[in-house]
Design a protein around this motif. Sequence first.
Motif, short mmCIF file in Angstrom:
data_model
loop_
_atom_site.label_atom_id
_atom_site.label_comp_id
_atom_site.label_asym_id
_atom_site.label_seq_id
_atom_site.Cartn_x
_atom_site.Cartn_y
_atom_site.Cartn_z
N LEU A 73 -43.96 45.13 -47.11
CA LEU A 73 -43.56 46.28 -47.60
C LEU A 73 -44.05 47.63 -46.92
N THR A 74 -45.13 47.19 -45.92
CA THR A 74 -46.37 48.35 -45.20
C THR A 74 -46.17 47.01 -43.68
N ASN A 78 -49.39 44.00 -47.00
CA ASN A 78 -49.48 42.38 -47.56
C ASN A 78 -47.84 41.54 -47.09
N LEU A 90 -48.30 35.65 -52.21
CA LEU A 90 -49.32 36.07 -51.34
C LEU A 90 -49.52 35.18 -50.58
C1 NAG Z 1 -47.93 44.45 -51.79
O1 NAG Z 1 -48.58 45.81 -50.25
C2 NAG Z 1 -47.49 46.24 -51.01
C3 NAG Z 1 -47.65 47.55 -50.06
O2 NAG Z 1 -48.71 48.23 -50.45
C4 NAG Z 1 -47.77 47.06 -52.39
O3 NAG Z 1 -47.32 47.93 -53.07
C5 NAG Z 1 -48.27 45.95 -53.66
O4 NAG Z 1 -49.08 45.71 -54.94
C6 NAG Z 1 -48.87 44.46 -53.05
N1 NAG Z 1 -48.75 43.68 -52.89
C7 NAG Z 1 -50.06 42.74 -54.10
C8 NAG Z 1 -50.07 41.91 -54.77
O5 NAG Z 1 -51.21 42.88 -53.43
#
Ligand code: NAG
Length: 167
Positions: A73-74, A78, A90
Amino acid sequence: MLFRSLLTALPCAAAVLSEPLQPRAMTDFMIYAYGPSAIGGFPIFAENNLAFVTSRTPSAFNSSMHNVTFDSLTTHGNFTATQFDNGESLFYIPTTSGQVGFTNSTNSSVITTGFGFYGHTIYVDIDDTLETQWFAQSTSEDDIWALFWGNTTADAIPVSLRTVAPS
Ligand SMILES: *[C@@H]1O[C@H](CO)[C@@H](O)[C@H](O)[C@H]1NC(C)=O
Ligand SMILES: *[C@@H]1O[C@H](CO)[C@@H](O)[C@H](O)[C@H]1NC(C)=O
Ligand SMILES: *[C@@H]1O[C@H](CO)[C@@H](O)[C@H](O)[C@H]1NC(C)=O
Ligand SMILES: *[C@@H]1O[C@H](CO)[C@@H](O)[C@H](O)[C@H]1NC(C)=O
Ligand SMILES: *[C@@H]1O[C@H](CO)[C@@H](O)[C@H](O)[C@H]1NC(C)=O
Ligand SMILES: *[C@@H]1O[C@H](CO)[C@@H](O)[C@H](O)[C@H]1NC(C)=O
C-alpha cells in the motif's frame, strides 16, 4: 550478482535512485523467485506460514500449500499477503537470517516493513540500505525450495524476487 551487490550497497537516500524507485501502491501481485540455474521464476507459496517456492502449478498443490497474492500500500512499507484459503497476514523476513514467512504478530525477531520495488525487483530497506539477501534452500523435495533471508548454508542459491511471471 552484480545487481544484487550493487543494490545491497546503495544508500537509500541517494538521489540517483529517485528514478528507478517508483513510489507506488501495488495490489494483487504474485512474487516469483529467479535464480541462476534451476529456479526459473517460481511463485512463492505458504505452508505452515513459512515461505517456499516451487515449480509445481497450483493445481498440483495439496491442502496445506497455499498460493499467495500480495498488496503493497505504500513504498517502503509492509506487504500484506493473502494466502489462498488461509487468510491475510504480513510478509516478514527474520531480523538476522532464516526462513521468510507470514505473521499477524510482529516482534523483534522479524521485520515486516521496508519492502519496496526497484523496477520489478523486491528489496528490503534496512537502516537506509536496500538489501536483497534472498536465497532458495533446497528441501527434501526436488521441486520445492524454502525461501530464506541471508545465506545460511553452502548450497543456498541466491535468487531475486520479482513481481513479473516468467515469459
Ligand atoms: C500496512 O501498511 C499500511 C499502509 O501504511 C497500513 O495502513 C496498515 O495498517 C499496515 N498493516 C499492518 C497490519 O501493519
Ligand atoms: C491459487 O490456488 C487455488 C487453489 O489451488 C487456485 O484455484 C487459484 O487459481 C490459484 N491462484 C493463482 C493466482 O494461482
Ligand atoms: C503437502 O505437500 C507438501 C510438499 O510435498 C508436504 O510437505 C506436505 O506434507 C503435504 N501435506 C499434506 C497435508 O499432504
Ligand atoms: C492472520 O489472521 C487471519 C484473520 O484472523 C487468519 O485468517 C490468518 O490465518 C492469520 N495468519 C497467520 C499467519 O497467523
Ligand atoms: C516472532 O514472530 C515470528 C513470526 O510470527 C515467530 O515465528 C517467532 O516465534 C516470534 N518470536 C517470539 C520470540 O515471539
Ligand atoms: C554462502 O555461504 C557459504 C558458507 O559460508 C559459502 O560457501 C557460499 O559460497 C555462499 N554462497 C553465496 C551465494 O554467497
